[in-house]
Design a protein around this motif. Structure first.
Motif, PDB file in Angstrom:
ATOM      1  N   ALA A   1       0.816  -1.217   0.000  1.00 14.73           N
ATOM      2  CA  ALA A   1       0.000   0.000   0.000  1.00 14.73           C
ATOM      3  C   ALA A   1       0.849   1.267   0.000  1.00 14.73           C
ATOM      4  O   ALA A   1       0.438   2.303  -0.533  1.00 14.73           O
ATOM      5  N   GLY A   2       2.030   1.194   0.599  1.00 13.54           N
ATOM      6  CA  GLY A   2       2.829   2.395   0.800  1.00 13.54           C
ATOM      7  C   GLY A   2       3.272   3.109  -0.457  1.00 13.54           C
ATOM      8  O   GLY A   2       3.112   4.344  -0.563  1.00 13.54           O
ATOM      9  N   PRO A   3       3.860   2.411  -1.431  1.00 14.26           N
ATOM     10  CA  PRO A   3       4.349   3.128  -2.611  1.00 14.26           C
ATOM     11  C   PRO A   3       3.285   3.956  -3.317  1.00 14.26           C
ATOM     12  O   PRO A   3       3.545   5.090  -3.726  1.00 14.26           O
ATOM     13  N   LEU A   4       2.071   3.411  -3.458  1.00 15.25           N
ATOM     14  CA  LEU A   4       1.013   4.168  -4.124  1.00 15.25           C
ATOM     15  C   LEU A   4       0.661   5.418  -3.326  1.00 15.25           C
ATOM     16  O   LEU A   4       0.500   6.510  -3.896  1.00 15.25           O
ATOM     17  N   LEU A   5       0.558   5.289  -2.005  1.00 16.65           N
ATOM     18  CA  LEU A   5       0.220   6.440  -1.174  1.00 16.65           C
ATOM     19  C   LEU A   5       1.310   7.500  -1.224  1.00 16.65           C
ATOM     20  O   LEU A   5       1.033   8.687  -1.474  1.00 16.65           O
ATOM     21  N   PHE A   6       2.545   7.097  -1.021  1.00 20.40           N
ATOM     22  CA  PHE A   6       3.609   8.097  -0.949  1.00 20.40           C
ATOM     23  C   PHE A   6       3.903   8.705  -2.316  1.00 20.40           C
ATOM     24  O   PHE A   6       4.287   9.880  -2.402  1.00 20.40           O
ATOM     25  N   ASP A   7       3.708   7.944  -3.396  1.00 21.47           N
ATOM     26  CA  ASP A   7       3.843   8.541  -4.727  1.00 21.47           C
ATOM     27  C   ASP A   7       2.793   9.630  -4.936  1.00 21.47           C
ATOM     28  O   ASP A   7       3.092  10.695  -5.483  1.00 21.47           O
TER      29      ASP A   7
END
Length: 218
Positions: A75-81
């Protein structure tokens, strides 16, 4: 070690005893993986934020392992991008949390602070943890825009903000004005499952944060 909470007075204790089922999961994982965080995951980000992102709960291999919200799983990469595209982060994300990533103008909270089995907290666990969500919100006087990731987060957030659920139906991209003028914007959760099935695309997710930033600047 994960970063210290920007809202320390609002956090549950490291060995929070409130939810027996979640305590049992925590104790089992502490035996299996003693090097993991395995504790309530604190808020992370800018205490002067105008935008607050509210997730569901820590993921087993994500925040429950690393101790930092949305760090370590899919989940993290999509959110932080998405946050980066709208100027809400500095630095570069690394899955182990050993990075220089910082949130600017945004903060991340969870509706439930501890890992639930199967990523599904019970309604009682959500209610029990709402005190901590409400406390965090009260400690964020500048936060006017709230992005709810998923329906469980949406429901708990609306209740914490004094809204009425019958008038605030969850829907991706839906906006709800709370009694004091604060705004909740809904999004499907950025889970790997929702990404893999196409329920949530990067463009859909980006549109939510574009709207959040526009409202915050208005």
């Amino acid at each position: 070690m994960p970063p210290a909470s920007p809202l320390p007075a609002t956090e549950p204790p490291h060995d929070c005893p409130r939810c027996p089922r979640l305590v049992a999961v925590r104790e089992t994982l502490r035996l299996q993986h003693p090097d993991w965080w395995n504790a309530p995951v604190p808020a992370w980000g800018d205490p002067a934020a105008q935008i607050a992102v509210v997730g569901l709960a820590p993921g087993k291999l994500g925040a429950n392992r690393t101790g930092r919200a949305f760090t370590g799983d899919g989940a993290g990469p999509l959110l932080f991008d998405a946050l980066a595209r709208h100027g809400l982060v500095t630095g570069a994300y690394e899955a182990d949390g050993a990075d220089d990533l910082r949130l600017t103008g945004a903060i991340i909270l969870n509706a439930v602070r501890c890992l639930p089995p199967g990523n599904q907290p019970t309604p009682e666990e959500v209610r029990t943890c709402r005190d901590f969500l409400s406390g965090s919100i009260a400690a964020l006087p500048a936060a006017r825009i709230f992005v709810a990731l998923g329906e469980v987060a949406h429901r708990s957030l609306v209740k914490a903000l004094g809204g009425r659920l019958p008038k605030c139906r969850f829907g991706h991209g839906a906006e709800h004005v709370m009694p004091d003028g604060r705004v909740v914007i809904d999004s499907y959760h950025c889970s790997r499952l929702n990404q893999n099935t196409g329920r949530l695309t990067p463009a859909m997710f980006d549109a939510v944060f574009a709207r959040a930033v526009a409202l915050a600047r208005a």
